[in-house]
Design a protein around this motif. Sequence first.
Motif: not given
Lengths: 452, 452
Positions: A69, A72, A121, B2
Amino acid sequence: METVKYLLSEREMPEFWYNIVADLPVPLPTVLHPGTKQPVGPADLAPLFPMALILQEVSTERTIEIPDEVRSIYRQWRPTPLYRARRLEQALDTPAKIYYKYEGVSPAGSHKPNTAVAQAYYNKQEGVKRLVTETGAGQWGSSLAFAGALFDLEVLVYMVKVSFNHKPYRRALMETYGARVVASPSEETASGRAILAEHPDSTGSLGIAISEAVEVAVQRDDTRYALGSVLNHVLLHQTVIGQEAMVQLEQAGDYPDIIVGCTGGGSNFAGIAFPFIGAKMRGERDVRVVAVEPAACPSMTRGKYAYDYGDTAGMTPLVKMHTLGHTFVPSGFHAGGLRYHGMAPLVSHLLELGQIEATNVQQLETFAAGIQFARAEGILPAPEANHAVAAAINEALRCKEEGVSKTILFNLCGHGHFDMTAYTDYMAGTLKDFEYSSEEVAMALAGLPSVG
Amino acid sequence: METVKYLLSEREMPEFWYNIVADLPVPLPTVLHPGTKQPVGPADLAPLFPMALILQEVSTERTIEIPDEVRSIYRQWRPTPLYRARRLEQALDTPAKIYYKYEGVSPAGSHKPNTAVAQAYYNKQEGVKRLVTETGAGQWGSSLAFAGALFDLEVLVYMVKVSFNHKPYRRALMETYGARVVASPSEETASGRAILAEHPDSTGSLGIAISEAVEVAVQRDDTRYALGSVLNHVLLHQTVIGQEAMVQLEQAGDYPDIIVGCTGGGSNFAGIAFPFIGAKMRGERDVRVVAVEPAACPSMTRGKYAYDYGDTAGMTPLVKMHTLGHTFVPSGFHAGGLRYHGMAPLVSHLLELGQIEATNVQQLETFAAGIQFARAEGILPAPEANHAVAAAINEALRCKEEGVSKTILFNLCGHGHFDMTAYTDYMAGTLKDFEYSSEEVAMALAGLPSVG
């Protein structure tokens, strides 16, 4: 004059962060608890950071996988371009080859999102709802605000008051991303109130703002603290820069003789340089690495390598680093991102080991360099990045004097779009150079804590 | 969520500009001399522009080769990325697919360098030493200053006084690139002095600044005028945007059902849309194309299709376009780049032919859209670009209502780093919407020149 740009495909973006700790010939000095002055363990840091980041902070693995993630999101602006500064070389009439990696293409305009996104994150993964941080120039605050917006995390930023007042554009950017921005020192925290009681007109410092942020972070269980530089895990996240540059230079059929990075807390310098220093320490390939700091905040060139706090109030763990003393308040020069009393322990350690050199430059020289760069290359650097530009130009001019063609790589860590006041002041002739006397440095260092 | 980004290799960058004139089913109306009101020939324009640009202005060739030196400079930031706005789609909960082409990656932060570099190149080729221009928001002025620095051309910019005073950062950027910036109306020109004599407190307009720049340009043989929008050759240079987007969408396996662009003079709209409109006019593929203008400067939605001057003093040739009258001074809303009384003749012509639609949006809606976009996609759009964002969001929400998945493409023509005051004002609640009464529009149109 032809533009020479090296891009990578998304497939060539690094899948791992590089952890230089694995290649150190001598381990890092231990981190100490601010109260007991005994070594801290992961549990001591749990009120401040999510466990994933604490484990990265103490990891000795050479590579740490970048979560999908995070990769990305990196892909929005990464891989960042590497340019050959052909027009600047021409303007300098130097035989040197100058390459620069440009991190200003990120949405927040600097390298800081490389770690902000990773930190957001991991915090999100562990159920954190709110991140608290400090910011000086605002590069870090706006990067964390950006990352917070992506992960739906509340973001609270203590912004050094002098920047809060003089950089309304930076503040507006953070607020646009949805963050709350408070001028520091503030009445919202005990550390802020203590400073204001003694110095009602205090314009703040990074050390004070860190104290406020840490104080607020530990109060609520859904809140954690986030730091934009200095710590091992933060430097780790920046290594995508140097890893990409290495592949791009390979495309160019080149390898740096000299790497230049500017240093405040050390993270952009680490980002560009660590992968190359690692190769050097593993005996693969030699390189000269130069860390450039402001003459007005010379932690490596004039400070002491000693245990010190990361903040003014003495709430953070004690780390061994090059420091001017945690109560040191740098003069009001314009590169707000470089106005920190200490230096990352990893960068300090490498300097002690002789793996890197440190130098400092005066403010006026950095702006002259930045303007020369902007007119040649079109990109307007941040005042922080101008320190790297100035040092790279000096290296290129030395090549000219000596008649040698060396390959110079530097990190252009961000653009200066939110710092135009500094350029205006420079062009109006109102900026000044600044140098501390030996007495002033000695006085600041007298405040160092006694350890062991 | 994404990131979906479509890049092109440098080899896929267009080698030709696309000239939509070749595909028009009905030719453009003639351009008239401001004095004689007879058709102008290339010689009439020679005091203003280099011959290469004049020939592009009147060319009917479908493609015009981009000189190698211009392509080489384009390569610094081109091909620009095309993004799928997945996070925005999710925030809107729309079945529509939203793509945006991002032109803010250029050194000056917008699409304007696409033409600034080309114009500087052709002027340099023909021995010109100095370029004079006007700027409103400053996007164009800073782009020409950037291009001038690359080609070692002196650049003089007449900047609308209200922007000169309220956008010191933009001015500083132009000065950093080495341009001289003068607040317009100024005492330096006869047209400026005439305005000041009548309105000493005039805050200026694009029309007035154009008069000043044109007046200065024709005085010296080593000097030419440069315009950042409206003219055929300027729109031509922008078509690299749409050509790249077409290839990138092909990579994505997609084709737009709807294209959205914001319009001031029309150049960024033309850049993204013309290659697709050309394909439509050649019968290859259908597409709905929407031009979005501010409700506070509604040349296409409330103006008249008529011959008018490009500037306030009536020094430029007369062109047939949608106009609010050359003496119209738009209210002080924040998208300075869209505050022009007229519309590019080519865009106006396409609207008359029914090849495109025009709509307008209010200021508050555009900032709400811009903030939603920034929080979802991380990029902070310029106030001008927010008009395209708002219209794209409206189309996506209509898709949601109707339960259809359409493909929307819009041009994010620049970032808002130098326009943070506008965001601050919006967040502070001090911005207002604005709409002219029918009487006000009629009064402005009463000043149109009588032709033929």
